[in-house]
Design an enzyme around this catalytic site. Structure first.
Site, mmCIF file in Angstrom:
data_model
loop_
_atom_site.group_PDB
_atom_site.id
_atom_site.type_symbol
_atom_site.label_atom_id
_atom_site.label_comp_id
_atom_site.label_asym_id
_atom_site.label_seq_id
_atom_site.Cartn_x
_atom_site.Cartn_y
_atom_site.Cartn_z
ATOM 1 N N ASP A 31 0.853 -1.200 0.000
ATOM 2 C CA ASP A 31 0.000 0.000 0.000
ATOM 3 C C ASP A 31 0.891 1.254 0.000
ATOM 4 N N ASP A 74 4.210 2.466 -4.145
ATOM 5 C CA ASP A 74 3.154 2.759 -5.116
ATOM 6 C C ASP A 74 3.261 1.756 -6.262
ATOM 7 N N THR A 144 -15.789 -4.217 -11.038
ATOM 8 C CA THR A 144 -17.026 -3.724 -10.444
ATOM 9 C C THR A 144 -18.235 -4.064 -11.315
ATOM 10 N N SER A 179 -19.277 6.365 -14.328
ATOM 11 C CA SER A 179 -18.416 7.443 -13.805
ATOM 12 C C SER A 179 -17.016 7.220 -14.378
ATOM 13 N N TYR A 181 -14.432 6.840 -12.635
ATOM 14 C CA TYR A 181 -13.868 5.723 -11.857
ATOM 15 C C TYR A 181 -14.281 4.382 -12.470
ATOM 16 N N HIS A 182 -15.587 4.216 -12.711
ATOM 17 C CA HIS A 182 -16.045 2.929 -13.248
ATOM 18 C C HIS A 182 -15.383 2.649 -14.607
ATOM 19 N N LYS A 185 -12.117 0.788 -14.503
ATOM 20 C CA LYS A 185 -12.249 -0.667 -14.323
ATOM 21 C C LYS A 185 -12.445 -1.354 -15.675
ATOM 22 N N VAL A 211 -20.204 -3.154 -1.412
ATOM 23 C CA VAL A 211 -19.942 -3.931 -0.187
ATOM 24 C C VAL A 211 -20.453 -3.150 1.027
ATOM 25 N N ALA A 238 -23.588 3.172 -0.294
ATOM 26 C CA ALA A 238 -24.985 3.373 0.108
ATOM 27 C C ALA A 238 -25.332 2.873 1.521
ATOM 28 N N ARG A 241 -23.301 4.305 4.432
ATOM 29 C CA ARG A 241 -23.636 5.724 4.651
ATOM 30 C C ARG A 241 -24.965 5.863 5.404
ATOM 31 N N ARG A 326 -25.798 12.594 -9.491
ATOM 32 C CA ARG A 326 -25.210 11.762 -10.553
ATOM 33 C C ARG A 326 -26.072 11.819 -11.803
HETATM 34 P P1 NAD Z 1 -9.879 1.292 -0.265
HETATM 35 O O1 NAD Z 1 -9.615 2.645 -0.806
HETATM 36 O O2 NAD Z 1 -10.282 1.192 1.157
HETATM 37 O O3 NAD Z 1 -8.612 0.348 -0.520
HETATM 38 C C1 NAD Z 1 -7.749 0.509 -1.596
HETATM 39 C C2 NAD Z 1 -6.330 0.593 -1.062
HETATM 40 O O4 NAD Z 1 -5.430 0.641 -2.175
HETATM 41 C C3 NAD Z 1 -6.083 1.846 -0.232
HETATM 42 O O5 NAD Z 1 -5.534 1.505 1.029
HETATM 43 C C4 NAD Z 1 -5.101 2.661 -1.073
HETATM 44 O O6 NAD Z 1 -4.200 3.423 -0.300
HETATM 45 C C5 NAD Z 1 -4.418 1.579 -1.906
HETATM 46 N N1 NAD Z 1 -3.906 2.077 -3.193
HETATM 47 C C6 NAD Z 1 -4.569 2.792 -4.130
HETATM 48 N N2 NAD Z 1 -3.765 3.087 -5.156
HETATM 49 C C7 NAD Z 1 -2.547 2.532 -4.871
HETATM 50 C C8 NAD Z 1 -1.313 2.518 -5.539
HETATM 51 N N3 NAD Z 1 -1.139 3.135 -6.715
HETATM 52 N N4 NAD Z 1 -0.268 1.859 -4.988
HETATM 53 C C9 NAD Z 1 -0.425 1.230 -3.776
HETATM 54 N N5 NAD Z 1 -1.594 1.233 -3.085
HETATM 55 C C10 NAD Z 1 -2.639 1.880 -3.625
HETATM 56 O O7 NAD Z 1 -11.004 0.618 -1.217
HETATM 57 P P2 NAD Z 1 -11.890 -0.675 -0.976
HETATM 58 O O8 NAD Z 1 -13.282 -0.233 -0.705
HETATM 59 O O9 NAD Z 1 -11.197 -1.602 -0.034
HETATM 60 O O10 NAD Z 1 -11.886 -1.301 -2.426
HETATM 61 C C11 NAD Z 1 -10.859 -2.185 -2.837
HETATM 62 C C12 NAD Z 1 -11.027 -2.524 -4.306
HETATM 63 O O11 NAD Z 1 -12.299 -3.144 -4.519
HETATM 64 C C13 NAD Z 1 -10.989 -1.311 -5.233
HETATM 65 O O12 NAD Z 1 -10.307 -1.650 -6.408
HETATM 66 C C14 NAD Z 1 -12.447 -1.045 -5.525
HETATM 67 O O13 NAD Z 1 -12.599 -0.421 -6.774
HETATM 68 C C15 NAD Z 1 -13.036 -2.440 -5.506
HETATM 69 N N6 NAD Z 1 -14.457 -2.481 -5.144
HETATM 70 C C16 NAD Z 1 -14.877 -1.993 -3.940
HETATM 71 C C17 NAD Z 1 -16.227 -2.048 -3.607
HETATM 72 C C18 NAD Z 1 -16.756 -1.499 -2.297
HETATM 73 O O14 NAD Z 1 -17.996 -1.396 -2.145
HETATM 74 N N7 NAD Z 1 -15.898 -1.165 -1.326
HETATM 75 C C19 NAD Z 1 -17.141 -2.618 -4.505
HETATM 76 C C20 NAD Z 1 -16.676 -3.099 -5.730
HETATM 77 C C21 NAD Z 1 -15.320 -3.038 -6.034
HETATM 78 N N1 USQ Z 2 -26.799 6.503 -3.585
HETATM 79 C C1 USQ Z 2 -27.816 7.182 -2.954
HETATM 80 N N2 USQ Z 2 -27.492 7.883 -1.838
HETATM 81 C C2 USQ Z 2 -26.232 7.918 -1.322
HETATM 82 C C3 USQ Z 2 -25.212 7.211 -1.960
HETATM 83 C C4 USQ Z 2 -25.522 6.514 -3.100
HETATM 84 O O1 USQ Z 2 -28.976 7.174 -3.381
HETATM 85 O O2 USQ Z 2 -26.030 8.572 -0.293
HETATM 86 C C5 USQ Z 2 -27.096 5.719 -4.792
HETATM 87 C C6 USQ Z 2 -26.257 6.125 -6.009
HETATM 88 O O3 USQ Z 2 -26.871 7.173 -6.716
HETATM 89 C C7 USQ Z 2 -26.161 4.811 -6.770
HETATM 90 C C8 USQ Z 2 -26.223 3.735 -5.686
HETATM 91 O O4 USQ Z 2 -26.743 4.385 -4.518
HETATM 92 O O5 USQ Z 2 -27.277 4.661 -7.599
HETATM 93 C C9 USQ Z 2 -24.871 3.122 -5.346
HETATM 94 O O6 USQ Z 2 -23.974 4.168 -5.018
HETATM 95 P P1 USQ Z 2 -22.702 3.903 -4.063
HETATM 96 O O7 USQ Z 2 -22.081 5.221 -3.765
HETATM 97 O O8 USQ Z 2 -23.091 3.041 -2.928
HETATM 98 O O9 USQ Z 2 -21.796 2.995 -4.998
HETATM 99 P P2 USQ Z 2 -20.928 3.337 -6.288
HETATM 100 O O10 USQ Z 2 -20.699 4.754 -6.494
HETATM 101 O O11 USQ Z 2 -21.516 2.563 -7.427
HETATM 102 O O12 USQ Z 2 -19.522 2.707 -5.897
HETATM 103 C C10 USQ Z 2 -19.361 1.660 -4.941
HETATM 104 C C11 USQ Z 2 -17.890 1.582 -4.579
HETATM 105 C C12 USQ Z 2 -17.084 1.210 -5.830
HETATM 106 C C13 USQ Z 2 -17.658 -0.056 -6.443
HETATM 107 C C14 USQ Z 2 -19.153 0.047 -6.702
HETATM 108 C C15 USQ Z 2 -19.786 -1.272 -7.081
HETATM 109 O O13 USQ Z 2 -17.451 2.840 -4.072
HETATM 110 O O14 USQ Z 2 -15.726 1.016 -5.460
HETATM 111 O O15 USQ Z 2 -17.007 -0.312 -7.657
HETATM 112 O O16 USQ Z 2 -19.807 0.435 -5.472
HETATM 113 S S1 USQ Z 2 -21.083 -1.068 -8.237
HETATM 114 O O17 USQ Z 2 -22.055 -0.107 -7.694
HETATM 115 O O18 USQ Z 2 -21.664 -2.362 -8.453
HETATM 116 O O19 USQ Z 2 -20.469 -0.524 -9.435
#
Ligand code: NAD
Ligand code: USQ
Length: 397
Positions: A31, A74, A144, A179, A181-182, A185, A211, A238, A241, A326
């Site tokens: 990390d 990194d 994702t 987005s 971000y998406h 991926k 998650v 969601a 939060r 959004r």
């Molecule tokens: P997180 O931000 O808590 O964890 C990611 C970690 O990666 C962080 O600690 C960050 O410092 C590290 N990192 C980022 N860029 C780096 C780099 N260039 N070099 C070294 N370390 C680096 O996120 P998370 O919620 O644990 O998610 C983990 C992964 O799962 C992500 O790729 C995310 O897109 C994916 N994901 C998360 C969710 C969710 O709901 N949390 C859902 C679907 C997919």
């Molecule tokens: N939403 C609300 N209110 C909120 C937050 C979100 O209505 O306060 C809605 C959003 O508009 C969206 C849905 O809930 O329609 C999901 O939003 P989210 O913020 O929970 O999730 P998202 O932005 O899609 O991203 C999260 C993680 C990302 C992962 C993704 C999985 O941050 O890392 O890739 O979930 S997925 O949604 O299947 O793409």
């Protein structure tokens, strides 16, 4: 197995590191703390008071006698990444090491570019390092469900059989991410698929849903082992939060109609899914794709579940509809396929009232740490972060 966890200081990465270490695997984490830095930038923080990585690793050793080896750096740094892969010789690489936030990537051009550079270039380094120093290793990459968007047909697992003008093929499922971000991926998936094809690497792309959850067996051993838990507009998701909003007395932030439907899963099931993928590695030369969620919900259903559970605990909750920051379909068809992980033995933990209640109780434990200013959304898909834009204009004057 020797398992290298990229992003091992994060929400899922740290929980996974402890889970695998507990199961007897040799675990190392990588990390660069970029997530901790992004919180400093936004003036936000994890609800759970997380320890420094070195302190967590020591606490883990103290609690279990087991070792997790940290590599600080990194993954965009080729010298660092190639050295770690060459020296540690992982049999499996679990890649969580990316910036995971859709809103953060939509703040402005600088954030969109940064998220792209971080995620896409980091993953390219990992692929080249595998090719040169660990070609037999299995990449388990966190993608994702949001790569697919919300098409008006069933969502397959990565690939779709198509018949067109009398000919048939199996091709990558069309992607309509919501987005910048998406989008990173999607770019990663294409790069991984290409690397598997040309170099014969083995990879599993886990298209994970949103998650939720704060606890795992390992986290519960000792509060020094807590994993991060975010609830702010950039990094909170969601359900997590909504639980914090309920405890803080803030009306639950439903965006628009609240009918947006997504796949969700408990953090404990993330660990189970990643383990199943690791224990059944992909064949060389092909990127397989698993959809990774256990249930689908609309955001309104989640808000109602939180309201009901909170009210049982004597906390009154209001649900509010906010203007949707959004650009997304608020009413849509959503029927993703889920077969590969259940076929491997996934035993889901469904979202029951008891589980929401226990999340609420855990959040109450840290109620004093809730930072309320960054909960209501400010980052808009069309206009970026409005307050930041104002500041930039003032500086230019
Ligand atoms: P997180 O931000 O808590 O964890 C990611 C970690 O990666 C962080 O600690 C960050 O410092 C590290 N990192 C980022 N860029 C780096 C780099 N260039 N070099 C070294 N370390 C680096 O996120 P998370 O919620 O644990 O998610 C983990 C992964 O799962 C992500 O790729 C995310 O897109 C994916 N994901 C998360 C969710 C969710 O709901 N949390 C859902 C679907 C997919
Ligand atoms: N939403 C609300 N209110 C909120 C937050 C979100 O209505 O306060 C809605 C959003 O508009 C969206 C849905 O809930 O329609 C999901 O939003 P989210 O913020 O929970 O999730 P998202 O932005 O899609 O991203 C999260 C993680 C990302 C992962 C993704 C999985 O941050 O890392 O890739 O979930 S997925 O949604 O299947 O793409």
């Amino acid at each position: 197995m020797r398992v290298l966890i990229l992003g091992g200081d994060g929400y899922l990465g740290w929980a996974t590191a402890m889970y695998f270490s507990n199961k007897g695997h040799e675990v190392a984490v990588v990390d660069n703390f970029t997530r901790r830095l992004m919180h400093l930038e936004r003036g936000t923080d994890s609800l759970t008071p997380i320890k420094l990585l070195r302190e967590r690793v020591e606490a883990w050793k103290e609690a279990t006698g087991k070792t997790i080896t940290p590599f600080i750096g990194d993954i965009r740094d080729w010298d660092f990444t190639s050295r770690v892969v060459r020296d540690f010789k992982p049999e499996a690489i679990v890649h969580y090491g990316e910036i995971p936030s859709a809103p953060y990537s939509m703040i402005d051009v600088h954030h969109a570019v940064h998220v792209h550079e971080n995620n896409v270039n980091g993953t390219l380094n990992v692929l080249f390092a595998m090719h040169q120093f660990a070609p037999e290793s299995h990449l388990i990459k966190l993608g994702t469900m949001g790569e697919y968007g919300t098409p008006n047909i069933d969502i397959e697992e990565g690939y779709i059989e198509i018949e067109y003008k009398g000919r048939k093929d199996t091709l990558p499922f069309p992607k309509q991410p919501g987005s910048f971000y998406h989008l990173t991926k999607v770019h990663d998936s294409n790069n991984i698929m290409f690397a598997c094809r040309i170099w014969g690497l083995r990879a599993t792309d886990l298209n994970q849903g949103v998650v939720y959850g704060i606890e795992t067996d390992e986290v519960n051993l000792d509060d020094r082992l807590l994993t991060r838990f975010d609830y702010d507009e950039s990094f909170g998701t969601a359900l997590n939060r909504f639980v914090v909003q309920a405890v803080a007395g803030i009306p639950l932030t439903l965006f628009g109609k609240g009918q947006q439907t997504r796949g969700y899963l408990n953090i404990r099931d993330t660990l189970q899914c990643v383990e199943l993928a690791m224990l059944h590695p992909a064949d060389p030369g092909r990127m397989r794709v698993f959809n990774q969620f256990t249930e689908t919900f609309s955001v309104l259903q989640l808000a109602q579940a939180v309201k009901e559970a909170a009210e049982k605990l004597g906390i009154s909750v209001e649900i509010a509809h906010y203007e949707n920051p959004r650009v997304e379909a608020e009413v849509h068809y959503y029927n993703p396929t889920l077969s590969h992980l259940p076929d491997l033995g996934l035993q889901p933990r469904y979202l029951q009232e008891q589980l929401v209640e226990s999340m609420i109780q855990r959040v109450v434990q840290f109620k004093e740490r809730i930072i309320t200013h960054a909960i209501v959304p400010r980052i808009r898909w069309k206009e970026g972060d409005r307050e930041d834009q104002v500041k930039i204009t003032e500086l230019e004057k």
